[in-house]
Each structure stands twice: as C-alpha cells, then as structure tokens.
Design a protein around this motif. Structure first.
Motif, PDB file in Angstrom:
ATOM      1  N   ALA A   1      58.575 101.319  83.401  1.00 57.67           N
ATOM      2  CA  ALA A   1      58.043 100.772  84.179  1.00 57.67           C
ATOM      3  C   ALA A   1      56.445  99.976  83.197  1.00 57.67           C
ATOM      4  O   ALA A   1      55.368  99.193  83.655  1.00 57.67           O
ATOM      5  CB  ALA A   1      57.436 100.882  85.814  1.00 57.67           C
TER       6      ALA A   1
ATOM      7  N   TYR B   1      60.078  88.709  82.649  1.00 56.71           N
ATOM      8  CA  TYR B   1      59.734  89.911  83.978  1.00 56.71           C
ATOM      9  C   TYR B   1      58.285  90.316  83.541  1.00 56.71           C
ATOM     10  O   TYR B   1      57.437  89.734  82.417  1.00 56.71           O
ATOM     11  CB  TYR B   1      60.598  91.123  83.335  1.00 56.71           C
TER      12      TYR B   1
ATOM     13  N   LEU C   1      54.630  91.892  85.249  1.00 58.17           N
ATOM     14  CA  LEU C   1      53.551  93.043  86.539  1.00 58.17           C
ATOM     15  C   LEU C   1      52.030  92.745  86.039  1.00 58.17           C
ATOM     16  O   LEU C   1      51.284  92.964  86.899  1.00 58.17           O
ATOM     17  CB  LEU C   1      54.130  94.167  86.553  1.00 58.17           C
TER      18      LEU C   1
ATOM     19  N   ALA D   1      65.552 102.756  94.839  1.00 54.55           N
ATOM     20  CA  ALA D   1      63.903 102.479  93.521  1.00 54.55           C
ATOM     21  C   ALA D   1      64.699 101.966  92.421  1.00 54.55           C
ATOM     22  O   ALA D   1      64.457 100.849  92.169  1.00 54.55           O
ATOM     23  CB  ALA D   1      63.104 103.663  93.365  1.00 54.55           C
TER      24      ALA D   1
ATOM     25  N   GLY E   1      66.235  98.561  92.478  1.00 49.79           N
ATOM     26  CA  GLY E   1      65.109  97.728  93.605  1.00 49.79           C
ATOM     27  C   GLY E   1      64.546  96.882  91.903  1.00 49.79           C
ATOM     28  O   GLY E   1      63.537  96.169  92.379  1.00 49.79           O
ATOM     29  N   MET E   2      64.388  97.406  91.196  1.00 51.26           N
ATOM     30  CA  MET E   2      63.479  97.556  89.867  1.00 51.26           C
ATOM     31  C   MET E   2      64.555  95.687  88.838  1.00 51.26           C
ATOM     32  O   MET E   2      63.334  95.638  88.287  1.00 51.26           O
ATOM     33  CB  MET E   2      63.324  98.461  88.535  1.00 51.26           C
TER      34      MET E   2
ATOM     35  N   GLY F   1      62.056  94.081  90.986  1.00 57.95           N
ATOM     36  CA  GLY F   1      60.590  94.972  91.055  1.00 57.95           C
ATOM     37  C   GLY F   1      59.912  95.401  89.372  1.00 57.95           C
ATOM     38  O   GLY F   1      58.621  94.873  89.368  1.00 57.95           O
TER      39      GLY F   1
ATOM     40  N   VAL G   1      56.872  94.338  94.823  1.00 58.76           N
ATOM     41  CA  VAL G   1      58.203  95.937  94.356  1.00 58.76           C
ATOM     42  C   VAL G   1      58.165  96.510  93.626  1.00 58.76           C
ATOM     43  O   VAL G   1      58.517  97.769  94.157  1.00 58.76           O
ATOM     44  CB  VAL G   1      59.214  94.947  94.673  1.00 58.76           C
ATOM     45  N   GLY G   2      57.221  96.461  92.831  1.00 58.34           N
ATOM     46  CA  GLY G   2      57.032  97.008  91.270  1.00 58.34           C
ATOM     47  C   GLY G   2      55.961  98.307  91.866  1.00 58.34           C
ATOM     48  O   GLY G   2      56.252  99.713  91.239  1.00 58.34           O
TER      49      GLY G   2
ATOM     50  N   CYS H   1      58.485 100.491  94.211  1.00 53.48           N
ATOM     51  CA  CYS H   1      60.184 101.355  93.425  1.00 53.48           C
ATOM     52  C   CYS H   1      59.420 102.507  92.807  1.00 53.48           C
ATOM     53  O   CYS H   1      60.073 103.582  92.556  1.00 53.48           O
ATOM     54  CB  CYS H   1      60.749  99.933  92.518  1.00 53.48           C
TER      55      CYS H   1
END
Length: 475
Positions: free
Chosen positions: A295, A309, A311, A358, A361-362, A365, A371-372, A375
């Motif tokens: 993450a 990808y 964030l 979680a 879900g990544m 995410g 979503v990130g 999670c």
C-alpha cells in the motif's frame, strides 16, 4: 519440568472489573509498547540522514537490525520473565533499550551504531511482557479485552509521535529519534517499577543461555540473509556465509534444547493447538504487513503515469498509515471483547477473514482511492485483531507460569512472518517488473502488483484454514 512456586493471586492485585487503578496500569503498559514504534518505525524517518552521516549505503542493516535482534531477545526475555518475574524483566528490557538508544545517540561509526540497534531490539520484548503482565493482573473475564487495549493502544500515539519526530529531525537531526527513545525508555522503566505490581506466579528452574544464544543467533542470521540478500545479492559470499552459519546454529540449538531438562524453548512441550496458533499468527501478521508495504508503494505512484495502479502520491502514504493505525486501535480491543465471549480462536478466524477481504479488495484498491483507504483501514483492524487474538489464545492454552515463554514464541513468529512475506512480496515485484519504465526508470508492473496481492491473499487463506482447525479443536 516446571514447578509453580505460587499459584494464588491476591485480591488486591487481580482486577475483576474496570477501575481507575487498572486503567492507569494499562496506560503505563501502552507507553511501554509505544517504545516499539520509536525503535522500529521512527528511525526510517531519519534514514537518509543516517546514511549520509555514517557514509554508508547499508540501509538494510540500519533499518532491520533492531527487529532481527528482537527475534533473538524474545525467547530469553520470556523465559526470564517466567522465572524472575514479568515486571522485573520488563524493567530490564527498558534499561537495555535505554542503553541501546544512548549508544546509537553517540555512535562514532556504523559498527557501534548497529550494536546499539541490537541492544534497542530488546524493546521488541515489551509487547510479550506487557501481555503476560496484563493477563496476570486481571481475571479472565476482562483480561482478554485488556490485552487488546495493551497490544493496540499505542498505534494512534505512534502516529502522533511520528509527526512530532519529523519536525524534530528537521530541526535537530537524526539523533532526535534516539534521544526520544532514551527518554521514553527511562520514563517507562521508572513507572513500571514504581506502579505495576509484580505477579507472584513464577516457575522454577534456570535460563538456558546456551540454547538462547544458539537459537537466537541462528534465527537472526537466517532472517538477516532473507531480508538483506535481496539488496546485497543472494549469491554474495558474505550473505551465504551468514546463511550457513545461521542454519548451523539453528541445528545445534535444536539438538541442544531437545537434550537439556530445562530448555529455553520446550520443543517437546509444544502441542498441536499451540503450533497451529503460531502458524496462523505468522501467516496472518506477515501477509497483512506485506500488504501495508505494498500500500505504501502504490500510494507514492500517481495514476497519471498510466501504470494501472497508483493512489496519487504526496501525503497519501501518511493518510493510509494513519487509517491503518486507527484500524489497529479499533481491532485490538474489539478482538479482546469478542474473545471473552466467543473465544480467541473464533476471534482470530474472524480477524483473518477481515484481512482476506481487505487484501483481495486491494486488487481494485491499488487504483481506486476510496477503496484503497477502506482496505488500509481493514488491514489495520486485522493487525490489531490477529496480534491480540494470538496472544490471548496462547495464554489461554498455556498455564500462567509459562505465559512469558509462549508470548516469546508469538513475538518470534510475528518477526518471521513479517520478514519472510515482505521479502517474498518484493521478489514478486522485481521478478515481474520486466521492461516497465517511467521516464527511463524501471517501475513495478501491474501484473507484479496483482501477483503480490494474490500472494498475500493466499497466505491469509492458509491462515484461515489453520484457524478453522483451531476453532474445531476448541469446540
């Protein structure tokens, strides 16, 4: 064989309800656990300054040495606590951490600095000792909830401390981290000695120093190879020598503890429930820690780069870790409350289930910001729940005179799971990077990121299977 010298807890010590006295004790123990964040996490904030000051590129040694040392310290501290008293050994832990912080503060070269970090690694024993103390200060009715508070209560305080330390490092340099650790270790040592009562429950016998040195040094060497060889090279002569020496020490240590009457780790006394618990905790904690690592990597990437990808970069990493800290603080106490009602085995299984949701879900995410964030919060809940449930489960399985020893085993498995799965995750990313370039610089591929998620998810599924077996055995 272990002999209990005292099995009765005086009514003035064993708390059977929430009170001001119990809350004050837990606050002191939470402060002791906060020291773990200052020892393991906080130095990362000053890593560039430390590399420049010591004129070295050995970032892995500066970063990993304390956690690796913690794996060596844990069995020794746990066994010592069972024999000499949990409070006394926790004070010894604070003294060792204080001394290590001072060594790091004044270290003239990187060798002395790493030695200081190994001394600081004693702080990793604080969690297992605070859990053992909590379970013996409280009756079982509230003890499991109190363990959840103690194991996760430092998470939010840790985030606040990192904010403060960031400013201190900018103003005064990397030594601020170690000055803060020394001050906290001194304060915790004094308050624990003055206000925390000592449990009368002890086991007789002696500490198997030879076994501790063989198993501890072997484990540190093998984990050191796993965590450092990805930077130094898997076939590097020095790394291979470390691996071979570690394996030899582990083999000699196992041979030793199977022969002596009072081993540092009683391998013959580890039953199926305890072994299953340790395996589930190692897989769950390692998988979640590896996902938090992923993450942080994807949070630093901007979606505009077109990698599939990312964030957003900027302060996203800080937001993610703040939310995961909130999740940890929520997950620990809630797991404690549930454990007192449905049992720690079922609670552990539920926490692992949240982590699996979680993790998978990544897959979305890593590119969808809301979503990130969700999670990351759930991953924090899993960290808090799995650690609290793991300690609650092993201290329910083992008699009180062995709480220190079994807590040490949990601490060791947490270190092993985290180191191994973090390294495996990085290997997956490196193996699948291919020709993915951003501005001429290699970048992780979307395939690698997804495979990383699936690797961690598979580990959590395996942990869930083990936890299911535990639930059925307890039923």
């Amino acid at each position: 064989m272990l002999n209990v010298t005292s099995v009765a807890r005086p009514s003035s010590v064993a708390e059977d309800r929430w009170s001001g006295r119990l809350i004050s004790w837990l606050a002191i123990l939470v402060g002791a656990n906060l020291l773990v964040d200052l020892v393991v996490v906080a130095p990362l904030l000053a890593l560039p300054q430390m590399l420049q000051h010591f004129e070295t590129d050995q970032a892995a040694w500066l970063n990993s040495s304390a956690m690796l040392a913690g794996a060596m310290w844990a069995p020794l501290l746990g066994r010592g606590a069972d024999i000499h008293g949990k409070r006394r050994i926790l004070v010894v832990t604070m003294v060792a951490t204080f001394a290590g912080s001072l060594v790091c503060l004044i270290a003239p070269n990187v060798i002395v600095f790493v030695l200081g970090r190994f001394l600081q690694g004693a702080a990793m024993g604080a969690m297992l000792l605070t859990v053992a103390i909590t379970r013996q200060l409280c009756t079982p009715r509230i003890g499991m909830t109190a363990v959840g508070v103690v194991t996760s209560g430092a998470s939010i305080l840790g985030v606040g401390a990192l904010f403060v330390l960031t400013s201190a490092i900018d103003a005064f340099g990397y030594r601020s981290v170690f000055a803060a650790a020394a001050v906290l270790a001194a304060v915790c040592g004094v308050t624990v000695r003055m206000f925390i009562p000592e449990s009368p429950i002890r086991s007789s016998g002696s500490i198997d120093v030879a076994g501790a040195l063989l198993l501890g040094s072997g484990l540190v060497a093998v984990l050191g190879y796993v965590s450092l060889a990805q930077d130094e090279g898997w076939a590097n002569a020095g790394m291979l020598a470390m691996l071979f020496a570690g394996v030899a020490a582990l083999v000699a240590g196992v041979w030793h503890v199977l022969r002596v009457p009072e081993p540092i780790i009683d391998l013959r006394g580890i039953g199926v429930p305890l072994a299953l618990t340790l395996g589930a905790v190692a897989l769950a904690a390692g998988a979640v820690q590896s996902m938090l690592q992923l993450a942080s990597l994807v949070a630093e990437v901007s979606p505009e780069l077109g990698l599939g990808y990312g964030l957003g970069g900027g302060d996203t990493v800080l937001v993610l870790f703040t939310l995961s800290a909130v999740g940890i603080m929520f997950g620990g106490p809630v797991a404690g409350v549930l454990a007192s009602r449905i049992g720690p085995a079922r609670t552990l299984l539920a926490g692992i289930g949240v982590g699996a949701v979680a993790t998978f879900g990544m897959l979305a995410g890593v590119s969808v910001f809301p979503v990130g964030l969700a999670c990351a919060t759930l991953l924090g809940v899993t960290v808090g729940a799995s650690i609290a449930s793991g300690f609650n489960l092993v201290t329910s399985i083992a008699p009180p005179e062995r709480h220190g020893a079994v807590g040490g085993l949990v601490a060791v498995m947490l270190s092993i799971g985290s180191v191994v799965l973090n390294v495996v995750g990085v290997m997956v990313l490196n193996a699948t990077a291919g020709d993915t370039l951003v501005g001429g610089i290699p970048a992780n591929s979307l395939t690698g990121v997804w495979l990383y998620v699936l690797m961690s998810g598979t580990a959590l599924v395996a942990a869930a299977v083990i936890a299911t077996v535990l639930v059925r055995r307890h039923r």
